[in-house]
Design a protein around this motif. Structure first.
Motif, PDB file in Angstrom:
ATOM      1  N   LYS A  18       0.838  -1.207   0.000  1.00  0.00           N
ATOM      2  CA  LYS A  18       0.000   0.000   0.000  1.00  0.00           C
ATOM      3  C   LYS A  18       0.873   1.257   0.000  1.00  0.00           C
ATOM      4  CE  LYS A  18      -4.021   2.015   2.158  1.00  0.00           C
ATOM      5  NZ  LYS A  18      -5.149   1.826   3.045  1.00  0.00           N
ATOM      6  N   GLU A  22       1.036   4.215  -2.877  1.00  0.00           N
ATOM      7  CA  GLU A  22       0.790   5.624  -2.548  1.00  0.00           C
ATOM      8  C   GLU A  22       1.912   6.538  -3.021  1.00  0.00           C
ATOM      9  OE1 GLU A  22      -1.952   7.109  -1.347  1.00  0.00           O
ATOM     10  OE2 GLU A  22      -2.879   5.141  -1.524  1.00  0.00           O
ATOM     11  N   HIS A  30      -0.901   6.138 -10.646  1.00  0.00           N
ATOM     12  CA  HIS A  30      -1.939   7.177 -10.648  1.00  0.00           C
ATOM     13  C   HIS A  30      -3.317   6.579 -10.954  1.00  0.00           C
ATOM     14  CE1 HIS A  30       0.552  10.716 -10.071  1.00  0.00           C
ATOM     15  NE2 HIS A  30       1.411  10.213 -10.947  1.00  0.00           N
ATOM     16  N   ARG A  33      -4.654   4.828  -7.820  1.00  0.00           N
ATOM     17  CA  ARG A  33      -5.058   5.748  -6.745  1.00  0.00           C
ATOM     18  C   ARG A  33      -6.262   6.624  -7.099  1.00  0.00           C
ATOM     19  NH1 ARG A  33       0.400   6.538  -6.802  1.00  0.00           N
ATOM     20  NH2 ARG A  33       0.154   8.585  -7.732  1.00  0.00           N
ATOM     21  N   SER A  34      -6.467   6.871  -8.374  1.00  0.00           N
ATOM     22  CA  SER A  34      -7.542   7.773  -8.783  1.00  0.00           C
ATOM     23  C   SER A  34      -8.911   7.148  -8.534  1.00  0.00           C
ATOM     24  CB  SER A  34      -7.412   8.109 -10.273  1.00  0.00           C
ATOM     25  OG  SER A  34      -6.214   8.793 -10.510  1.00  0.00           O
TER      26      SER A  34
END
Length: 70
Positions: A18, A22, A30, A33-34
């Motif tokens: 994780k 991040e 990206h 995470r988006s």
């Protein structure tokens, strides 16, 4: 194609913690995470990026070959 995109996402998630996800500044980091309304939309974007990268590379190589032949 959706299976390939899902496989890419699954492998990425399985191979990164994780904390690594991040802090990852790559395109896939990206995308992971988006916020997406559905996972299918995320898979579609992964697939688009894979195809777009392939297409532009093939175009550049073709252009170089044409210029060399001239």
């Amino acid at each position: 194609m959706a299976k390939v995109g899902q496989s890419v996402l699954d492998r990425y998630r399985a191979s990164h913690s994780k904390e690594e996800i991040e802090s990852d500044s790559s395109i896939i980091g990206h995308l992971i995470r988006s916020p997406y309304p559905t996972e299918l939309e995320r898979i579609a974007d992964v697939t688009i990026f894979m195809l777009a990268g392939h297409d532009t590379t093939a175009y550049q190589v073709s252009w170089i070959i044409i210029e060399i032949i001239k």
